[in-house]
Motif scaffolding. Structure first.
Motif, short mmCIF file in Angstrom:
data_model
loop_
_atom_site.label_atom_id
_atom_site.label_comp_id
_atom_site.label_asym_id
_atom_site.label_seq_id
_atom_site.Cartn_x
_atom_site.Cartn_y
_atom_site.Cartn_z
N VAL A 217 0.96 -1.12 -0.07
CA VAL A 217 0.08 0.07 -0.01
C VAL A 217 0.88 1.35 0.18
O VAL A 217 1.85 1.37 0.62
CB VAL A 217 -0.79 -0.14 1.34
CG1 VAL A 217 -1.97 1.17 1.29
CG2 VAL A 217 -1.72 -1.31 1.33
N PHE A 218 0.51 2.43 -0.78
CA PHE A 218 1.15 3.49 -0.82
C PHE A 218 0.13 4.69 -0.45
O PHE A 218 -0.93 4.64 -0.90
CB PHE A 218 1.93 3.96 -2.36
CG PHE A 218 2.85 2.89 -2.50
CD1 PHE A 218 4.18 3.13 -2.44
CD2 PHE A 218 2.57 1.56 -2.91
CE1 PHE A 218 5.15 2.19 -2.76
CE2 PHE A 218 3.52 0.81 -3.39
CZ PHE A 218 5.00 1.00 -3.08
N ASP A 219 0.60 5.48 0.41
CA ASP A 219 -0.45 6.46 0.78
C ASP A 219 0.78 7.93 1.12
O ASP A 219 1.70 7.80 1.80
CB ASP A 219 -1.43 6.13 2.00
CG ASP A 219 -2.34 7.00 2.24
OD1 ASP A 219 -2.19 8.03 1.88
OD2 ASP A 219 -3.22 6.49 2.96
N ASP A 220 -0.04 9.15 0.92
CA ASP A 220 0.57 10.26 0.86
C ASP A 220 0.55 11.02 2.26
O ASP A 220 1.25 11.65 2.93
CB ASP A 220 0.34 11.36 -0.26
CG ASP A 220 1.21 11.12 -1.38
OD1 ASP A 220 2.02 10.40 -1.54
OD2 ASP A 220 0.71 11.76 -2.46
N ARG A 221 -0.49 10.39 3.13
CA ARG A 221 -0.98 10.82 4.29
C ARG A 221 0.08 10.33 5.18
O ARG A 221 0.66 9.20 5.25
CB ARG A 221 -2.31 10.45 4.60
CG ARG A 221 -3.36 11.04 3.76
CD ARG A 221 -4.77 10.64 4.08
NE ARG A 221 -4.84 9.05 3.90
CZ ARG A 221 -5.99 8.33 4.13
NH1 ARG A 221 -6.94 9.08 4.81
NH2 ARG A 221 -5.88 6.95 4.02
N PRO A 234 1.70 -4.07 4.17
CA PRO A 234 2.72 -2.94 4.60
C PRO A 234 2.32 -1.82 3.95
O PRO A 234 2.29 -1.86 2.60
CB PRO A 234 3.85 -3.48 4.85
CG PRO A 234 4.14 -4.52 3.55
CD PRO A 234 2.63 -5.18 3.54
N LYS A 235 2.54 -0.48 4.50
CA LYS A 235 2.49 0.72 3.77
C LYS A 235 3.95 0.99 3.30
O LYS A 235 4.85 0.98 4.33
CB LYS A 235 2.02 1.86 4.79
CG LYS A 235 2.07 3.33 3.84
CD LYS A 235 1.96 4.40 4.87
CE LYS A 235 2.10 5.69 4.43
NZ LYS A 235 1.94 6.88 5.22
N LEU A 236 4.21 0.84 2.05
CA LEU A 236 5.66 1.04 1.52
C LEU A 236 6.09 2.47 1.14
O LEU A 236 7.41 2.48 1.10
CB LEU A 236 5.70 0.09 0.39
CG LEU A 236 5.07 -1.34 0.42
CD1 LEU A 236 5.46 -2.08 -1.06
CD2 LEU A 236 6.02 -1.92 1.43
N GLY A 237 5.40 3.27 1.43
CA GLY A 237 5.76 4.72 1.36
C GLY A 237 4.54 5.52 0.71
O GLY A 237 3.62 5.26 0.60
#
Length: 514
Positions: A217-221, A234-237
């Protein structure tokens, strides 16, 4: 949605800080969460196996094998007694075409049917039996059954069924081996977090036949607003990290879980991602719009809205690869005497190597080494393209001026074509550090790296329209990129042929190649 639509959308949205292509690739990753195993995943985008191409290839194989078998049985059993005439070929072709149609109707060309044996074999047997039942019925009602050998028909049925089952057994082992390597997976990144992302991930995980493999998962927040783990992934960036990820490992699909109401965030993210050669979708679960089923595409049964499609996929890639290899090999054979003569001329007229090798941008920003006949004095060769060649440039040899003007120095790039690094037609590969005057190309043109969504080529749409040679102004590189993007959005084999036929004339009329 085309490349030009994207840039128009960004302008219309009034973003004061409209993102340059450089923003999409030149940054330091903000997270170290990317697992080493993922970073090391195959970057060779050709390593993936297209289910569409596989299913189509099996259809063709079935058709060809059935036809060959029918003629072979006739030759062995009946050649000395009954001539072929037109009746037997008609019957053989009818069996082959009807069998493939019924295999399709019985689901024998789904990837799931290639991954197991027993149930697909039963369906195949039923379809093959129905084929002969229909053919035999037509023969009886048409009162032509007496014109055909019953032994031939029975042998055709029995050996044909055995051959098809043996083919499916071999196909099972082929598919199983490649599934273990993940070559049928559509490696998918999810953009966005929270309940919407979790709902989408659960829905995709429930689709065992979709071929979707979620990589993360990628998220700018920030972490305060977005969990570091979403539905077990996992949030990868950030989205910027996603661009870097897609450059370093194979990524096939990006699915946004942001609602359409978050227009500004979507546009900012798309401004970074549209330069990548991947499919981009918007989860239908993220919007309250209720559209007709035909308005959606589907990942298994999960509805999504199409935002971008990669320029070439499935049979397009196969067709272009065959065209490049076949035509490239033919050109290499025909032009071999010319290339030999030029090689001798380069060696005789100035000391140094015959070939000049330079690092250039290839597909998806990969660095490739492109071959050219050396046109500069060996001790003045510019491997980094730090200074463009200008009219009367003293670094260029007398022979070099001629071969550069006529583009004969590019002929060794046919070897790059055969290696699969270049296409015959595509955006010209620029040197990694190419500049206009003092500014790198990607800092001049918005969306510059979108031209790398396909393999670069020896010739291209920009070149046949006069945009070749020196690019000493911002306008020249802008126009070249515009033509490159037009080519990418409108590609076809006929377009490639048109460009190749127009290339010789463009070499004569262009005046700014030194």
């Amino acid at each position: 949605m085309s490349a030009f639509d994207v840039r128009d959308l960004l302008k219309a949205a009034g973003h004061p800080g409209q993102l340059k292509a450089a923003d999409a690739v030149h940054y330091a990753p903000t997270t170290s969460a990317i697992p080493p195993a993922e970073v090391g995943a195959p970057r060779d985008h050709g390593g993936a196996v297209s289910p569409v191409v596989l299913a189509g290839s099996v259809r063709i194989a079935d058709l060809v094998l059935v036809v060959i078998l029918g003629f072979a049985i006739h030759h062995i059993q009946l050649a000395d007694m009954v001539g072929l005439g037109w009746r037997y070929p008609a019957a053989i072709l009818s069996v082959a075409v009807l069998a493939v149609a019924l295999f399709q109707a019985f689901g024998s060309y789904r990837i799931a049917a290639f991954r197991s044996f027993l149930k697909p074999a039963l369906r195949l047997t039923a379809a093959w039996s129905l084929t002969f039942l229909v053919v035999a019925t037509v023969m009886v009602f048409a009162k032509v059954a007496d014109h055909y050998s019953r032994i031939w028909l029975a042998t055709f049925y029995g050996l044909g069924l055995a051959m098809l089952l043996l083919e499916r057994f071999a196909l099972l082992h082929f598919v199983t081996a490649r599934m273990r390597r993940g070559q049928f997976d559509r490696r998918t990144a999810i953009v966005g977090g929270g309940p919407l992302a979790e709902e989408l991930i659960r829905a995709l995980e429930a689709e065992s036949e979709s071929g979707i493999r979620i990589v993360g998962v990628f998220d700018d927040r920030g972490d305060t607003r977005s969990s570091s783990v979403v539905a077990g992934y996992p949030k990868l960036g950030t989205v910027s990290d996603l661009v870097d990820y897609a450059r370093s490992t194979r990524l096939d699909l990006v699915v946004f879980t942001l609602p359409i109401a978050a227009e500004d965030r979507l546009l900012q993210m798309l401004a970074k991602l549209w330069v990548l050669p991947i499919d981009i979708r918007l989860s239908a679960k993220a919007t309250k719009l209720k559209l007709r089923p035909r308005a959606y595409s589907y990942l298994g049964s999960v509805p999504v809205l199409d935002v971008f499609d990669k320029p070439m996929a499935d049979w397009d890639i196969v067709t272009k690869a065959i065209f490049d290899r076949v035509v490239g090999a033919a050109m290499l054979i025909v032009l071999a005497p010319v290339m030999l003569g030029l090689a001798i001329a380069v060696r005789v007229t100035s000391p140094g190597p015959i070939l000049f090798r330079q690092k250039r941008h290839g597909f998806n920003n990969e660095t490739i080494e492109v071959y050219k006949f050396r046109s500069m004095y060996a001790d003045q060769s510019d491997f980094t393209a730090s200074k463009q060649v200008t009219r009367g440039d003293p670094r260029v040899t007398p022979l070099g001026r001629f071969i550069r003007r006529t583009s004969l120095d590019e002929l060794p790039q046919l070897f790059n074509v055969l290696k699969g690094e270049l296409s015959l037609v595509g955006p010209r590969p620029h040197a990694v550090h190419a500049k206009t005057n003092t500014t790198l190309y990607d800092q001049v043109v918005d969306g510059y790296f979108a031209r790398h969504k396909v393999k670069p080529g020896i010739t291209g749409w920009a070149q046949v329209n006069g945009w070749r040679g020196e690019t000493d102004t911002d306008e020249k590189i802008q126009r070249r990129v515009d033509h490159d993007l037009y080519y990418i959005e409108n590609w076809s084999i006929l377009f490639d042929v048109q460009i190749m036929l127009a290339t010789p004339l463009s070499l004569v009329t262009t005046k700014n190649a030194y």
